[in-house]
Scaffold this active site. Structure first.
Site, PDB file in Angstrom:
ATOM      1  N   HIS A  62       0.826  -1.208   0.000  1.00 47.31           N
ATOM      2  CA  HIS A  62       0.000   0.000   0.000  1.00 47.31           C
ATOM      3  C   HIS A  62       0.865   1.264   0.000  1.00 47.31           C
ATOM      4  O   HIS A  62       2.009   1.255   0.478  1.00 47.31           O
ATOM      5  CB  HIS A  62      -0.919   0.014   1.222  1.00 47.31           C
ATOM      6  CG  HIS A  62      -2.121  -0.870   1.068  1.00 47.31           C
ATOM      7  ND1 HIS A  62      -3.202  -0.825   1.920  1.00 47.31           N
ATOM      8  CD2 HIS A  62      -2.419  -1.817   0.140  1.00 47.31           C
ATOM      9  CE1 HIS A  62      -4.112  -1.700   1.537  1.00 47.31           C
ATOM     10  NE2 HIS A  62      -3.653  -2.326   0.467  1.00 47.31           N
ATOM     11  N   GLU A  64       0.818   4.183   1.667  1.00 46.62           N
ATOM     12  CA  GLU A  64       1.294   4.790   2.915  1.00 46.62           C
ATOM     13  C   GLU A  64       2.412   3.941   3.528  1.00 46.62           C
ATOM     14  O   GLU A  64       3.425   4.465   3.993  1.00 46.62           O
ATOM     15  CB  GLU A  64       0.136   4.928   3.929  1.00 46.62           C
ATOM     16  CG  GLU A  64      -1.061   5.715   3.417  1.00 46.62           C
ATOM     17  CD  GLU A  64      -2.118   4.830   2.737  1.00 46.62           C
ATOM     18  OE1 GLU A  64      -1.754   3.910   1.973  1.00 46.62           O
ATOM     19  OE2 GLU A  64      -3.311   5.075   2.965  1.00 46.62           O
ATOM     20  N   CYS A 110      -5.991   2.468   5.217  1.00 45.46           N
ATOM     21  CA  CYS A 110      -6.839   1.291   5.468  1.00 45.46           C
ATOM     22  C   CYS A 110      -6.740   0.870   6.943  1.00 45.46           C
ATOM     23  O   CYS A 110      -5.700   1.038   7.586  1.00 45.46           O
ATOM     24  CB  CYS A 110      -6.419   0.130   4.564  1.00 45.46           C
ATOM     25  SG  CYS A 110      -4.778  -0.496   4.876  1.00 45.46           S
ATOM     26  N   CYS A 120      -2.462   0.092   7.091  1.00 44.48           N
ATOM     27  CA  CYS A 120      -1.682   1.335   7.043  1.00 44.48           C
ATOM     28  C   CYS A 120      -1.964   2.193   8.268  1.00 44.48           C
ATOM     29  O   CYS A 120      -1.061   2.856   8.784  1.00 44.48           O
ATOM     30  CB  CYS A 120      -2.017   2.114   5.774  1.00 44.48           C
ATOM     31  SG  CYS A 120      -1.412   1.291   4.296  1.00 44.48           S
TER      32      CYS A 120
HETATM   33  N1  LIG Z   1      -5.232   3.370   1.988  1.00 43.89           N
HETATM   34  C1  LIG Z   1      -5.012   2.441   1.039  1.00 43.89           C
HETATM   35  N2  LIG Z   1      -3.824   2.444   0.403  1.00 43.89           N
HETATM   36  C2  LIG Z   1      -3.624   1.577  -0.586  1.00 43.89           C
HETATM   37  O1  LIG Z   1      -2.456   1.632  -1.228  1.00 43.89           O
HETATM   38  C3  LIG Z   1      -4.625   0.652  -0.944  1.00 43.89           C
HETATM   39  N3  LIG Z   1      -4.406  -0.227  -1.967  1.00 43.89           N
HETATM   40  C4  LIG Z   1      -5.844   0.660  -0.208  1.00 43.89           C
HETATM   41  N4  LIG Z   1      -6.821  -0.238  -0.449  1.00 43.89           N
HETATM   42  C5  LIG Z   1      -7.584  -0.787   0.622  1.00 43.89           C
HETATM   43  O2  LIG Z   1      -7.014  -2.007   1.030  1.00 43.89           O
HETATM   44  C6  LIG Z   1      -7.854  -3.113   0.682  1.00 43.89           C
HETATM   45  C7  LIG Z   1      -7.135  -4.096  -0.102  1.00 43.89           C
HETATM   46  O3  LIG Z   1      -6.514  -4.895   0.831  1.00 43.89           O
HETATM   47  P1  LIG Z   1      -5.383  -5.843   0.322  1.00 43.89           P
HETATM   48  O4  LIG Z   1      -4.354  -4.967  -0.310  1.00 43.89           O
HETATM   49  O5  LIG Z   1      -6.017  -6.765  -0.674  1.00 43.89           O
HETATM   50  O6  LIG Z   1      -4.944  -6.538   1.531  1.00 43.89           O
HETATM   51  C8  LIG Z   1      -8.968  -2.572  -0.148  1.00 43.89           C
HETATM   52  O7  LIG Z   1     -10.110  -3.273   0.239  1.00 43.89           O
HETATM   53  C9  LIG Z   1      -8.990  -1.146   0.287  1.00 43.89           C
HETATM   54  O8  LIG Z   1      -9.741  -1.116   1.472  1.00 43.89           O
HETATM   55  N5  LIG Z   1      -6.008   1.578   0.777  1.00 43.89           N
END
Ligand SMILES: Nc1nc(O)c(N)c(N[C@@H]2O[C@H](COP(=O)(O)O)[C@@H](O)[C@H]2O)n1
Length: 178
Positions: A62, A64, A110, A120
């Site tokens: 992600h 962050e 997240c 994050c």
């Molecule tokens: N804040 C944030 N930063 C990112 O870079 C993201 N890709 C997301 N996505 C969130 O994370 C969930 C995906 O979870 P996984 O990467 O599959 O474990 C997705 O449901 C979004 O909530 N958020």
């Protein structure tokens, strides 16, 4: 003492975070997010310490967490050249520096991950950053996100920027078939 930025002073950094989203490889199961870490030190202009975007580092990573990881691996010498003049007498230590850092992110950090990987919001709380400036609330496309509330409960100031919401949301959903 460095002056706290006004909401207009946030815009260039949030726009910089938005630019980072263009580097994300879109996937159907997650968002495209950009992030910038900015240090606010006494007697200094704001210093961009690092940037990050979703899936930049290997694996399902992600934005962050990537921006944090990229600054956490800097050597003391590299940190010193980035944050000169450092107000302390000893060389800068990343753990201390992070308390002066604002995190600009296009999407709410997240709080829960579908993959079960660490969130994050938890990583930012652990790092004890100063503030988190957010482009847009995470929509309920995948999970119910409580990242902002979690950070507030942990004592991190959360600022909803408000002026770039649609751009941040469009960037987040790039490539999604909805
Ligand atoms: N804040 C944030 N930063 C990112 O870079 C993201 N890709 C997301 N996505 C969130 O994370 C969930 C995906 O979870 P996984 O990467 O599959 O474990 C997705 O449901 C979004 O909530 N958020």
């Amino acid at each position: 003492m460095s002056k706290p930025p006004t909401s207009d002073e946030h815009e260039p950094f949030l726009r910089q975070a938005l630019e980072q989203t263009a580097f994300c490889e879109p996937v159907q199961t997650a968002f495209c997010v950009g992030c910038v870490l900015v240090a606010y030190l006494p007697d200094s202009n704001p210093i961009v310490l690092s940037t990050g975007f979703s899936r930049e580092l290997p694996g399902n990573t992600h934005a962050e967490a990537n921006a944090l990881a990229k600054v956490q691996i800097l050597s003391s010498l590299q940190l010193q050249s980035l944050v000169s003049p450092w107000p302390g007498e000893a060389a800068p230590v990343i753990e201390d520096l992070l308390h002066h850092v604002d995190v600009y992110t296009t999407l709410e950090p997240c709080s829960v991950r579908t993959s079960g990987l660490p969130s994050c919001a938890d990583a930012l709380i652990r790092a004890r950053i100063r503030r988190c400036i957010i482009g847009v609330r995470e929509p309920d496309d995948f999970v119910k996100c409580e990242g902002a509330q979690k950070m507030k409960d942990a004592g991190i100031e959360v600022i909803w920027y408000g002026g770039l919401e649609q751009e941040c949301l469009d960037a987040a959903r790039r490539g999604h078939h909805i």
